[in-house]
Design a protein around this motif. Structure first.
Motif: not given
Length: 232
Positions: A41-45, A72-84, A86-89
């Motif tokens: 729900g937070e705003r951030g890209t 579960l996400r571990g070494p080398g994995e990408l997080l937050g790409d959807m918000a980056a 589409d600029n949505r929460p």
């Protein structure tokens, strides 16, 4: 059912020049155990790439306080790409299971990086597609499998990707019971009952925030729906 990514993680899948370029776009950020790397729900890209440590991805359910573990996400994995992109929460919360070190890249720099590196852009699209397919499989399993089946399958999967090893040498899962319940999509009471059955049949051993697998073959049979040995 699948909480762990089975494709090669994003960072090592990049070409060496791409990896060097991405690393130069951000800075390192550390998170202590239990801290939220990203919050639903937070705003951030900005995006995060895990360099060390493991995280759990979860989302709120209609039950309010209950949460459903998505992965579960571990070494080398990408997080937050959807918000980056589409600029949505943020669509989920990411929590550190232990100490976690990440590379933080601002959203505008990450988007420019993808435009300039089509191979990296393709990796992100492939990752998003894979996670959507996994989410569809999860929904089907919740509708068709018993709690015992889901728990058995989840324990096997999590033990294979466990970020820590057991002193006894047994494969195990380091999660609190409420986190395990979220990973299974069931109540804590239902998971406690299923764990009690597995423990009684000496298929698992339990401790504080840990489940050790004693008999993986029986657990596989239970995951496949063969309950005779556990029902005793």
């Amino acid at each position: 059912m699948a909480l762990l990514e089975h494709d090669q993680p994003f960072l090592p899948a990049l070409k060496p020049a791409e990896r060097e370029s991405l690393t130069g776009l951000g800075g390192r950020r550390r998170f202590p155990p239990g801290d939220h790397l990203l919050q639903e729900g937070e705003r951030g890209t900005h995006v995060l790439v895990i360099l060390q440590g493991w995280t759990v991805v979860s989302t709120a359910t209609q039950r309010g306080t209950a949460r459903l573990t998505l992965g579960l996400r571990g070494p080398g994995e990408l997080l937050g790409d959807m918000a980056a992109l589409d600029n949505r929460p943020r669509s989920a919360t990411v929590t550190a299971l232990g100490a976690v070190e990440t590379l933080l890249v601002p959203g505008d720099r990450f988007r420019r990086f993808l435009i300039e590196n089509p191979h990296a852009s393709g990796l992100v699209m492939s990752q998003l597609s894979s996670r959507l397919r996994s989410a569809d499989m999860e929904r089907r399993s919740f509708a068709s499998l018993t709690v015992l089946q889901r728990l058995s399958a989840r324990l096997l999967e999590l033990a294979q990707g466990s970020p820590s090893a057991s002193d006894s040498g047994l494969p195990g899962v380091d999660l609190a019971q409420e986190d395990l319940a979220a990973a299974v999509g069931a109540t804590r009471e239902a998971v406690a009952k299923a764990l009690g059955l597995l423990r009684k049949q000496q298929i698992v051993r339990t401790g504080t925030r840990r489940v050790e697998i004693v008999d993986a073959e029986l657990l596989r049979l239970l995951a496949a729906g063969h309950t005779g040995s556990a029902d005793g």
